[in-house]
Design an enzyme around this catalytic site. Structure first.
Site, PDB file in Angstrom:
ATOM      1  N   HIS A   1      42.371   7.945 140.377  1.00 30.14           N
ATOM      2  CA  HIS A   1      42.098   6.664 139.718  1.00 30.14           C
ATOM      3  C   HIS A   1      40.666   6.634 139.202  1.00 30.14           C
ATOM      4  CE1 HIS A   1      42.000   2.115 139.476  1.00 30.14           C
ATOM      5  NE2 HIS A   1      40.722   2.359 139.706  1.00 30.14           N
ATOM      6  N   GLU A   2      39.716   7.000 140.065  1.00 31.50           N
ATOM      7  CA  GLU A   2      38.316   6.967 139.650  1.00 31.50           C
ATOM      8  C   GLU A   2      38.020   8.021 138.576  1.00 31.50           C
ATOM      9  OE1 GLU A   2      36.699   4.449 140.303  1.00 31.50           O
ATOM     10  OE2 GLU A   2      37.885   3.702 141.986  1.00 31.50           O
TER      11      GLU A   2
ATOM     12  N   HIS B   1      39.024   6.767 135.245  1.00 31.87           N
ATOM     13  CA  HIS B   1      38.128   5.808 134.590  1.00 31.87           C
ATOM     14  C   HIS B   1      37.220   6.484 133.562  1.00 31.87           C
ATOM     15  CE1 HIS B   1      38.926   1.876 136.117  1.00 31.87           C
ATOM     16  NE2 HIS B   1      38.803   2.225 137.384  1.00 31.87           N
TER      17      HIS B   1
ATOM     18  N   GLU C   1      41.637  -1.001 134.415  1.00 32.31           N
ATOM     19  CA  GLU C   1      42.081  -0.637 135.757  1.00 32.31           C
ATOM     20  C   GLU C   1      43.526  -0.153 135.748  1.00 32.31           C
ATOM     21  OE1 GLU C   1      40.284  -0.322 138.404  1.00 32.31           O
ATOM     22  OE2 GLU C   1      38.451  -1.068 137.460  1.00 32.31           O
TER      23      GLU C   1
ATOM     24  N   ASP D   1      44.923   3.313 137.061  1.00 29.88           N
ATOM     25  CA  ASP D   1      46.032   3.406 138.021  1.00 29.88           C
ATOM     26  C   ASP D   1      47.112   4.356 137.514  1.00 29.88           C
ATOM     27  OD1 ASP D   1      45.086   1.810 140.046  1.00 29.88           O
ATOM     28  OD2 ASP D   1      46.201   0.018 139.458  1.00 29.88           O
TER      29      ASP D   1
END
Length: 654
Positions: A502-503, A506, A562, A566
């Site tokens: 997830h990070e 980003h 976000e 995800d």
């Protein structure tokens, strides 16, 4: 640009109500968590329980126990920074001394505002007020330049509003009148205890609320703030100074930064274009009242126990929290907020350790390699864009557990004891000045990409910082259900693996994709690739936009970054998990749903729907699973089942 606008954190979002149970085929989230949700009780002093909140509570209990032994003298702090934290925690816990001092420590700060008679007087105090936490009509701070991240710039934002978001000020917002009544009730009690008469209180609050409402008409909404590139609006300092005819904004910045800058970055240009019509020669009394509200509200929590409880009334109304934390929790949380990196460093080194740090770092690098492979085999990116994306991954800096060093400003937080004339209030005021000055002094210092600026190791969360191209996984999140040696590989990938990816994702969400390998903001995409990517992100917006939750609708634009993370995170973690011979799709998706398990008050749910860039937990669990074909195989989901989503409706980006 505020911190919350500048990083992409993992956790946030409204949470699930008590909705009963369901079959996983009809509702993954309720199928996994429904039995717990039916019986779970939200603690009286919190707006949520379960999931992240339980991990936070367990860490808090552990640390309060450890530090309780230090307060009692049973254990000695093992370094000078921790010793200063314990001394400050002791002062925060000494309610007898706090009650004895009453509101007297606050009165000199109040008098500073009361003595103002003109904008000329205010001009002389603007820098003093921002440094001592008495309010910032023109908020400024120093951060890395988004287009030249080796250097720092002064960012200018709009002042904070009373209500959570500009949307609360719209006609017909049902929550706003109740919240504003709670705010006025709280401030009335605090002003009364400070020595204001009833007439003074009414006039002050009427004027401050009136000015706040004017500000709200011209400030960005949370949705607008979620678009990072639009926060970057450089102005020459002389040009910025022209936004006011009653205050010298250039002189204000010059004084704060010792004449070291000649330009600023304006996060909310719309507000400053209207500034001269909002702060005028005719409304000085409103501005003065606004400052009075700020200084009393900002500092009341450091006074008596009654003041501490009263000062939290508005936030409790906002989040649906029934009670204030007890005295000891209140003292701990206040001290922790001041020494967060010191406390986090203690927690991580004692309860996480270097060996675990190395083990998890290996997992992070594995997830990065999976992402590289996916990019290398991507079928819609051109070779030029794909190569630059892989270059960005090659320069991504992962941080796990705890940093090698913490901000040197914490070494300046030296607590003056009661014997030396110090108190909780005087030390906190001194620390506020030190922190503000340290931030301003950063303007001449090189940017350290390894420094943790936004989260401490004891925080149950994670983040990606696009301006530094770093990902951070604090020690606190590296525990079950996210990660445990007792869990299967599939469960761990459905938990911490998805968090890691997830990070990483980003770096390629709708915001992160506009920053290069050095964290500089510029377009490194081909025109065709960018257009295709924007179409995919629009599909993600459409997938979530208008979904019902907590009696309101999800804003797809607010939560898109976000959701993109995800989607990328879950699909990449799934690919990594499938490399293991023991892979179980059921275990993977079950743990994915489990990590989002949480119960919250409706007030909290509705607030987050308005201001938070994360989708509700239940929707994060369900919708992203629906987008992956392996979910349907794992649970034999067929058309007609509640979790069924037609293949052509499933959103795939990374």
């Amino acid at each position: 640009m505020t911190v919350n606008n500048h990083i992409a954190a993992l956790v946030g979002g409204a949470t699930s109500s008590d909705e009963g149970t369901a079959d996983v085929k009809d509702d993954l989230y309720l199928g996994v968590n429904g039995d717990w949700l039916k019986t779970a009780k939200i603690p009286a002093d919190k707006p949520t329980t379960g999931g992240f909140a339980d991990l936070v509570e367990n860490i808090e209990k552990t640390l309060m126990n450890d530090f309780g032994d230090m307060l009692d003298g049973k254990v000695e702090p093992n370094n000078v920074l921790l010793a200063n934290f314990i001394a400050f925690y002791h002062q925060a816990s000494d309610y007898a001394a706090r009650d004895k001092d009453g509101f007297e420590p606050l009165k000199p700060l109040v008098k500073q505002v009361q003595d103002l008679t003109s904008f000329e007087d205010l001009q002389k105090q603007l820098v003093t007020f921002i440094k001592q936490g008495s309010g910032a009509l023109i908020p400024i701070d120093v951060e890395p330049d988004m287009k030249d991240t080796k250097h720092r710039v002064v960012n200018v934002d709009a002042p904070s509003l009373i209500l959570p978001d500009t949307t609360y000020y719209a006609e017909g917002n049902e929550a706003a009148p109740k919240l504003m009544a709670a705010f006025r009730g709280m401030m009335t009690k605090l002003f009364k205890a400070t020595g204001f008469s009833d007439d003074e209180i009414k006039t002050t609050l009427d004027q401050a609320v009136a000015l706040d409402a004017k500000f709200a008409q011209h400030e960005k909404s949370s949705e607008e703030k979620a678009d990072y590139p639009k926060l970057y609006n450089p102005q020459d300092l002389s040009e910025f100074g022209k936004h006011s005819s009653v205050l010298d904004l250039k002189a204000y910045v010059d004084e704060a930064l010792d004449n070291r800058v000649n330009r600023v970055i304006v996060a909310d240009p719309k507000f400053y274009e209207a500034f001269d019509s909002l702060v005028t020669a005719d409304n000085f009394d409103e501005v003065k009242s606004w400052y009075l509200v700020k200084v009393v509200r900002n500092w009341a929590g450091y006074l008596t126990n009654d003041a501490r409880v009263i000062a939290g009334e508005y936030n409790r109304a906002l989040t649906g929290t029934k009670e204030a934390p007890d005295k000891q929790k209140g003292a701990y949380r206040l001290a922790y907020s001041q020494f967060n990196m010191v406390v986090g460093d203690y927690y991580a080194r004692k309860y996480f350790g270097t060996k675990a740090k190395n083990d998890v770092m290996d997992m992070v690098h594995r997830m990065i390699d999976v992402y590289k492979n996916r990019l290398a085999n991507n079928d819609w990116l051109s070779k030029d864009t794909r190569d630059k994306a892989i270059l960005k991954l090659n320069t991504l800096i992962p941080n796990v557990g705890f940093p090698d060093k913490i901000d040197p400003v914490f070494a300046q937080f030296v607590v003056k004891t009661e014997a030396d004339g110090g108190s909780l209030f005087s030390n906190a005021l001194n620390f506020a000045k030190i922190a503000a000055q340290a931030n301003f002094d950063d303007i001449d210092k090189p940017v350290d990409r390894t420094m943790w600026n936004y989260m401490d190791p004891a925080m149950v969360n994670a983040y990606y910082d696009p301006s530094n191209n770093i990902i951070v996984f604090p020690a606190a999140i590296l525990q079950a259900p996210f990660y445990s040696l007792k869990q299967t590989s599939s469960e761990n990938f459905g938990g911490i693996g998805a968090v890691m990816a997830h990070e990483i994702s980003h770096a390629f969400d709708n915001n992160g994709a506009q920053f290069d390998e050095y964290g500089n903001m510029h377009n490194w995409w081909t025109e065709a690739d960018l257009k295709h990517f924007q179409g995919l992100t629009q599909a993600m917006i459409d997938e979530f936009n208008g979904l019902d939750f907590a009696g309101q609708k999800v804003n797809g634009k607010l939560v898109v970054s976000e959701n993109v993370a995800d989607q990328g995170g879950l699909s990449c973690a799934l690919e990594a998990a499938k490399e293991d011979d023991s892979f179980s799709g059921k275990e993977f998706f079950t743990n994915w749903a489990k990590v989002w398990c949480m119960k919250a008050s409706q007030e909290y749910e509705q607030m987050l729907l308005s201001i938070d860039v994360h989708a509700p937990h239940k929707l994060r669990a369900n919708v992203q699973a629906q987008n992956l074909d392996d979910f349907y195989t794992a649970f034999d989901v067929k058309e007609g089942d509640g979790m069924w989503l037609a293949p052509d409706k499933r959103v795939h980006i990374w």
